[in-house]
Motif scaffolding. Sequence first.
Motif, short mmCIF file in Angstrom:
data_model
loop_
_atom_site.label_atom_id
_atom_site.label_comp_id
_atom_site.label_asym_id
_atom_site.label_seq_id
_atom_site.Cartn_x
_atom_site.Cartn_y
_atom_site.Cartn_z
N LEU A 64 -31.97 -74.14 66.37
CA LEU A 64 -32.96 -75.15 67.21
C LEU A 64 -33.18 -76.11 67.83
N ALA A 65 -32.01 -76.80 67.94
CA ALA A 65 -31.57 -78.29 68.22
C ALA A 65 -30.84 -77.90 69.87
N ASP A 66 -30.47 -76.69 69.89
CA ASP A 66 -29.94 -76.08 71.17
C ASP A 66 -30.58 -75.78 72.42
N VAL A 90 -37.05 -81.07 65.52
CA VAL A 90 -35.54 -81.61 66.14
C VAL A 90 -35.91 -83.57 66.58
N GLU A 91 -36.76 -84.07 67.10
CA GLU A 91 -37.13 -85.45 66.75
C GLU A 91 -36.70 -86.01 65.45
N SER A 92 -37.21 -84.98 64.41
CA SER A 92 -37.77 -85.34 62.88
C SER A 92 -36.18 -85.90 62.37
N LEU A 93 -34.96 -84.99 62.79
CA LEU A 93 -33.81 -84.74 62.90
C LEU A 93 -33.06 -86.18 63.46
N ARG A 94 -33.61 -86.19 64.90
CA ARG A 94 -32.45 -86.87 64.75
C ARG A 94 -33.27 -88.83 64.13
N ASN A 95 -33.58 -88.80 63.76
CA ASN A 95 -34.18 -90.00 63.35
C ASN A 95 -33.26 -90.19 61.57
N LEU A 96 -33.54 -88.51 61.57
CA LEU A 96 -32.20 -89.00 59.67
C LEU A 96 -31.15 -89.20 60.40
N ARG A 97 -30.54 -88.62 61.86
CA ARG A 97 -29.30 -89.26 62.19
C ARG A 97 -29.34 -90.42 62.36
N THR A 98 -30.32 -91.47 62.67
CA THR A 98 -30.22 -92.92 62.24
C THR A 98 -30.14 -93.19 61.16
N ALA A 99 -30.58 -92.03 60.25
CA ALA A 99 -30.98 -92.96 58.87
C ALA A 99 -30.36 -92.91 58.10
N VAL A 121 -35.44 -73.44 50.90
CA VAL A 121 -36.52 -74.50 50.87
C VAL A 121 -35.78 -75.00 51.93
N GLY A 122 -35.33 -74.96 53.18
CA GLY A 122 -34.58 -75.06 54.09
C GLY A 122 -33.40 -76.19 54.96
N LYS A 123 -32.92 -75.87 53.19
CA LYS A 123 -31.46 -77.04 53.55
C LYS A 123 -30.41 -76.85 54.42
N THR A 124 -30.16 -74.76 54.52
CA THR A 124 -29.41 -74.70 55.38
C THR A 124 -29.39 -75.13 56.91
N MET A 167 -27.42 -77.91 59.50
CA MET A 167 -27.46 -76.80 60.87
C MET A 167 -27.54 -77.42 61.85
N ASN A 168 -28.84 -78.23 61.93
CA ASN A 168 -29.37 -78.58 63.39
C ASN A 168 -29.07 -80.36 63.10
N LEU A 169 -29.57 -80.46 62.14
CA LEU A 169 -27.98 -81.95 62.27
C LEU A 169 -27.14 -82.10 62.21
N ALA A 170 -26.42 -81.25 61.97
CA ALA A 170 -25.34 -81.19 62.41
C ALA A 170 -25.19 -81.45 64.09
N SER A 171 -25.40 -80.53 64.86
CA SER A 171 -25.63 -80.12 66.08
C SER A 171 -26.42 -81.63 66.65
N VAL A 172 -27.81 -82.01 66.19
CA VAL A 172 -27.97 -83.44 66.67
C VAL A 172 -26.76 -84.36 67.03
#
Length: 743
Positions: free
Chosen positions: A522-524, A532-541, A563-566, A570-575
């Motif tokens: 999704l991030a790509d 994806v915006e939420s995962l960017r916040n997770l990247r900061t955290a 539950v969506g862990k994969t 995947m998307n956190l790594a991409s971000v």
Amino acid sequence: MPKGTEPAAAAVYTDVNAAGDDVDLHRLLATLIEGRWIIVAAAIASLLIASVYLGLARPVYRANALVQVERGKSAFSAEFDNVAALFGQQAPEAAGEMELLRSRMVLGRAVDSLQMTVYAEPQYFPVIGRAMARRHAGEELAPPPFGLAEFAWGGEVIEVVHFEIPQRYIGRVFTLIAGEDGRYELIDPEGSRLLHAPVGKLARVALDDEELVLQIDVLHARPGTQFTLVSRSRQAVIGELQGRVRVIERGVRSGIIEITLEDTDRQQAADVVNEIAKQYLRQNVDRKSAEAAQRLAFLDEQLPAVRRDLQAAEDALNRYRNREGSVDLEREAASLLQQIVNVDQEITKLRQEREALIRRFTPAHPSIVTVDAQIHDLQVLAERLEQRVRGLPQTQQLILRRKRDVEVGTRLYTGMLDSYQQLQVIKAGTLGDVRIVDRAVAPLGIVEPNRPRTLMVALVLGLAGGVGFVFLARMLRGGISDPELIERYLGLPVYATVLHSQIQQKLRTRMRRRSERENYVLADADPQDPAVESLRNLRTALHFATLGADSNVLMITGPMSGVGKTFITMNLASVLAMSGKRVLMIDGDMRRGCLHEYVRRPRDPGLSELLGGAQALEQVIQTTNVDQLEIIASGVIPPAPAELLLHRRFAEMLADVSRNYDHVLIDTPPVLAVADAGIIGRFTGAALLVLQAERHPLRQIEHAARRLQLAGVNLRGVVLNDLRSATTAYGYGYGYGYRYDAK
């Protein structure tokens, strides 16, 4: 696990109930918004069901007629008011007449007149046949679809004028089949052919040592069309009609009675109402005519005797005058004579009335008792007048008595003769106490089903059912969606809330179908998606999540599968990779790992081959289409994944990749399904627990966190995934299981 986690988790059992008692209108509204499509679908389904019902339901028509009961008036014309008053005729009360209208006498006559005991109807195709026939227009017969000629499809008509069967066949179903050239066949309830007869002629056939008689005057149907023919019990038909006929009085003491009947046949509804009114009027007229005939019979008996008495009195008076000569009465004696004549006349009338009443009532009846009292009073008065007569001279006494007899006889005879003539006229022209004001006509409007009301009720029920289903499903899920509750009762910080993504659903569908696409990240595919915006916040955290950690290896796990862990991994790594970091993803789920599918890479060689010693680290690391992002797939499914994770090669591999990459993310199996997550977590610097909004009860989250804690995992916080609304209601339950059957 950080300090304070365990006590905070234990607080769940004391405080969560109190929190659940609060009513949050915003949360309720959010639940409705989230389930809006379910509610809309339920409303549409309910309207569709109602529309089908309206199309198939038989329409019900209502016919009514008005009858007037004349109060306080005689049934006779004004010129006969005195005669009516003499015999005490009064207008019946409306309440009594209403009961009379519902009586078996009146309804039975209507049933007999209309032959309602005979039920004849075409046989329609189940469910839809009657509705299709009802929509057929014109007198021509509708063509049978699919060759089903035995059923009626529109335009069929049958008229049975006579159907007489043995008593034991009452209520049983006979089948009539239309034939060629205006003939028909009759089949008995056992399926045997009874007769083959032409339309318009009376047909007779022996049936169990008795006779069946049938005459059909009209039969308009295609040859082979079947009809149902039943002779019902007269008493049952009358009872059914009593339950359907509604009789009410219009206004208060108005004397206007309304007769109403609802039926699926508009013409029959009008015919039955009119016949009931007709039979009611007829019985009323017959009753009045019979009453006049009864009084005439009484006068026929009395007139000859009164005439003989009058003739005898006149003869006696004439003989006395011839013998004694003409004798004149004094004024006082003449007045006394008039009083005596009036009293005697009243006594005679009352005696005649008593004789008429004694034919209908017992001597103790109040009417007879009253008449007896009046006669007694008049007799006392007559005795007083007689005493005054005795004071007159002998000649005047005799002439007075002779004239009194003549005068009384003359008045009585004249009055009775006059009444006799009037009653003769009354009998010939009796109208009764009631009249039909409005006759019933075939109604045009349908009473039931009421289309607007039915659709409105269906809409309300559909909406209510949809709302109820949404709230029931929400209660049964028992999951939480409020990050504040997790932090309050478990002491675990929520690093990010990832919103639900429609685009991710489409990507997952394409991935399952193996549709052509470079990757399904999704991030790509859509970097601006809110998830994806939420995962960017997770990247900061993540800086705070890994603060003080032993390594840069991060484990991402969840309480259960699906539950969506994969997706998060995947998307956190991409971000992270898009921000310029060098990132490695490791699929630690050697049972059902699917991380490689997101980037369209082979499953093996992978982690299982590396830990088994079959491949070196450089051989299992694969590149992806995202710069700076590499992946180690799960590999071939080993027989004992947990034992491979306990091998020293796993710890050595993590130490190597930790030095060569900025971030290492490991996707693991569910915590509550298998022990793999606890084993992997001991070799990582930190762990995040992925939760799906509205799916997990607090007890389940607490159990997963406790299991990781007991395994020595540094659980730093929670990622709340797939959040569909800002805030929703929450709850918890105890009956969850640890079955591991999805990604």
